[in-house]
Enzyme design. Structure first.
Site, PDB file in Angstrom:
ATOM      1  CE  LYS A 193      -2.134  -1.008   3.909  1.00 54.73           C
ATOM      2  NZ  LYS A 193      -1.441  -2.250   4.315  1.00 54.73           N
ATOM      3  NE  ARG A 240      -4.236  -1.236  10.402  1.00 47.21           N
ATOM      4  CZ  ARG A 240      -3.165  -0.683   9.839  1.00 47.21           C
ATOM      5  NH1 ARG A 240      -3.195   0.530   9.370  1.00 47.21           N
ATOM      6  NH2 ARG A 240      -2.043  -1.377   9.730  1.00 47.21           N
ATOM      7  NE  ARG A 265       7.626  -2.914   5.951  1.00 49.32           N
ATOM      8  CZ  ARG A 265       6.303  -2.705   6.059  1.00 49.32           C
ATOM      9  NH1 ARG A 265       5.574  -2.500   4.995  1.00 49.32           N
ATOM     10  NH2 ARG A 265       5.731  -2.727   7.241  1.00 49.32           N
ATOM     11  NE  ARG A 280       6.230  -0.349  10.175  1.00 47.96           N
ATOM     12  CZ  ARG A 280       4.999  -0.397   9.686  1.00 47.96           C
ATOM     13  NH1 ARG A 280       4.753   0.153   8.514  1.00 47.96           N
ATOM     14  NH2 ARG A 280       4.032  -0.986  10.349  1.00 47.96           N
ATOM     15  NE  ARG A 321       2.282  -4.607  11.568  1.00 49.92           N
ATOM     16  CZ  ARG A 321       3.435  -4.575  10.894  1.00 49.92           C
ATOM     17  NH1 ARG A 321       4.501  -5.204  11.348  1.00 49.92           N
ATOM     18  NH2 ARG A 321       3.519  -3.897   9.786  1.00 49.92           N
TER      19      ARG A 321
HETATM   20  P1  AMP Z   1       0.887   0.637   9.313  1.00 51.49           P
HETATM   21  O1  AMP Z   1       2.047   1.560   9.091  1.00 51.49           O
HETATM   22  O2  AMP Z   1      -0.316   1.017   8.504  1.00 51.49           O
HETATM   23  O3  AMP Z   1       1.275  -0.818   9.148  1.00 51.49           O
HETATM   24  O4  AMP Z   1       0.436   0.808  10.842  1.00 51.49           O
HETATM   25  C1  AMP Z   1       1.322   0.510  11.915  1.00 51.49           C
HETATM   26  C2  AMP Z   1       0.537   0.376  13.203  1.00 51.49           C
HETATM   27  O5  AMP Z   1      -0.112   1.617  13.510  1.00 51.49           O
HETATM   28  C3  AMP Z   1      -0.590  -0.649  13.188  1.00 51.49           C
HETATM   29  O6  AMP Z   1      -0.132  -1.959  13.468  1.00 51.49           O
HETATM   30  C4  AMP Z   1      -1.507  -0.101  14.289  1.00 51.49           C
HETATM   31  O7  AMP Z   1      -0.965  -0.372  15.583  1.00 51.49           O
HETATM   32  C5  AMP Z   1      -1.414   1.401  14.070  1.00 51.49           C
HETATM   33  N1  AMP Z   1      -2.420   1.893  13.090  1.00 51.49           N
HETATM   34  C6  AMP Z   1      -2.167   2.441  11.869  1.00 51.49           C
HETATM   35  N2  AMP Z   1      -3.300   2.804  11.251  1.00 51.49           N
HETATM   36  C7  AMP Z   1      -4.313   2.452  12.099  1.00 51.49           C
HETATM   37  C8  AMP Z   1      -5.724   2.541  12.033  1.00 51.49           C
HETATM   38  N3  AMP Z   1      -6.354   3.056  10.959  1.00 51.49           N
HETATM   39  N4  AMP Z   1      -6.445   2.084  13.092  1.00 51.49           N
HETATM   40  C9  AMP Z   1      -5.843   1.567  14.186  1.00 51.49           C
HETATM   41  N5  AMP Z   1      -4.512   1.445  14.316  1.00 51.49           N
HETATM   42  C10 AMP Z   1      -3.733   1.884  13.283  1.00 51.49           C
END
Ligand code: AMP
Length: 214
Positions: free
Chosen positions: A13, A87, A126, A160, A171
């Site tokens: 994404k 989400r 990554r 990360r 996740r």
């Molecule tokens: P990402 O970078 O999108 O993989 O997000 C990393 C982490 O941020 C996720 O595992 C969640 O802990 C938190 N997070 C990101 N976006 C959301 C969302 N829309 N709702 C809830 N938690 C989020």
């Protein structure tokens, strides 16, 4: 045009959102990036979410909806790419309300489909450029041999904290339990399109462009 890129962690994404920014003047709104920024700058909210993110759990709907609301109110763009948001069904309803309050609509939801083995492989390999966020993969797109980011020339790369096997499992589980119902939700709204997220970045870029332009 406002779109959502939907898919599990590692689906691509972020990579495709950055391409859409470069090619279409759209703006990526990644709640993950916003939360990491809050965490790194040590704000009160950042401290609250740090542990939740490290465990791979979801941050509360209220926090992420607040972050998106603030961006929509302050950022001007030819269109937004929502990356990692919504989400949950509650977030999806909130997005629809926020956009309609602004007289805007959601035009397309592009689901990137990738099998679980590939997701695990991608995530554990990554890294990203610390300056511009360009994404690298130890196997499929290694950091250039001269140690410089191919996009900005930066020389620092980071992994990360939540890109490890334990939090990845959590996740993925959160994705299947809380986020994947959005596929049916947007299908019922007539907005869902599905793209094969395996293969070369350029091929996927082409497939996304086709669904957006058709
Ligand atoms: P990402 O970078 O999108 O993989 O997000 C990393 C982490 O941020 C996720 O595992 C969640 O802990 C938190 N997070 C990101 N976006 C959301 C969302 N829309 N709702 C809830 N938690 C989020």
């Amino acid at each position: 045009m406002n779109i959502i890129l939907l898919g599990p962690p590692g689906a691509g994404k972020g990579t495709q959102a950055r391409i859409l920014e470069d090619t279409r003047g759209m703006v990526q709104l990644s709640t993950g990036d916003m939360l990491r920024e809050a965490k790194d700058s040590g704000t009160e909210m950042g401290q609250v979410v740090a542990g939740v993110m490290a465990r791979g759990e979801l941050v509360t709907d209220e926090i992420v909806i607040g972050l998106i609301r603030e961006k929509l109110e302050t950022v001007e763009a030819a269109g937004f790419i929502f990356d990692g948001f919504p989400r949950t069904l509650k977030q999806a309803d909130a997005l629809s309300d926020l956009l309609s309050q602004m007289g805007q609509t959601l035009d397309q939801v592009v689901e990137l489909r990738v099998d679980d083995d590939t997701l695990v492989q991608r995530i554990t390999a990554r890294s990203t450029c610390a300056s511009c966020g360009e994404v690298y993969n130890d196997i499929t797109k290694p950091i250039p041999e001269d140690g410089k980011c191919s996009k900005c020339g930066g020389t620092e790369f980071k992994r990360r904290a939540d890109d490890n096997e334990d939090s990845l499992k959590k996740r993925l589980m959160e994705y299947y339990k809380q986020t994947s119902p959005l596929i049916g939700y947007y299908y019922a709204k007539g907005l869902h399109a599905s793209v094969d997220g395996l293969g070369e970045i350029d091929e996927i870029k082409g497939a996304i462009a086709k669904t957006l332009d058709d």
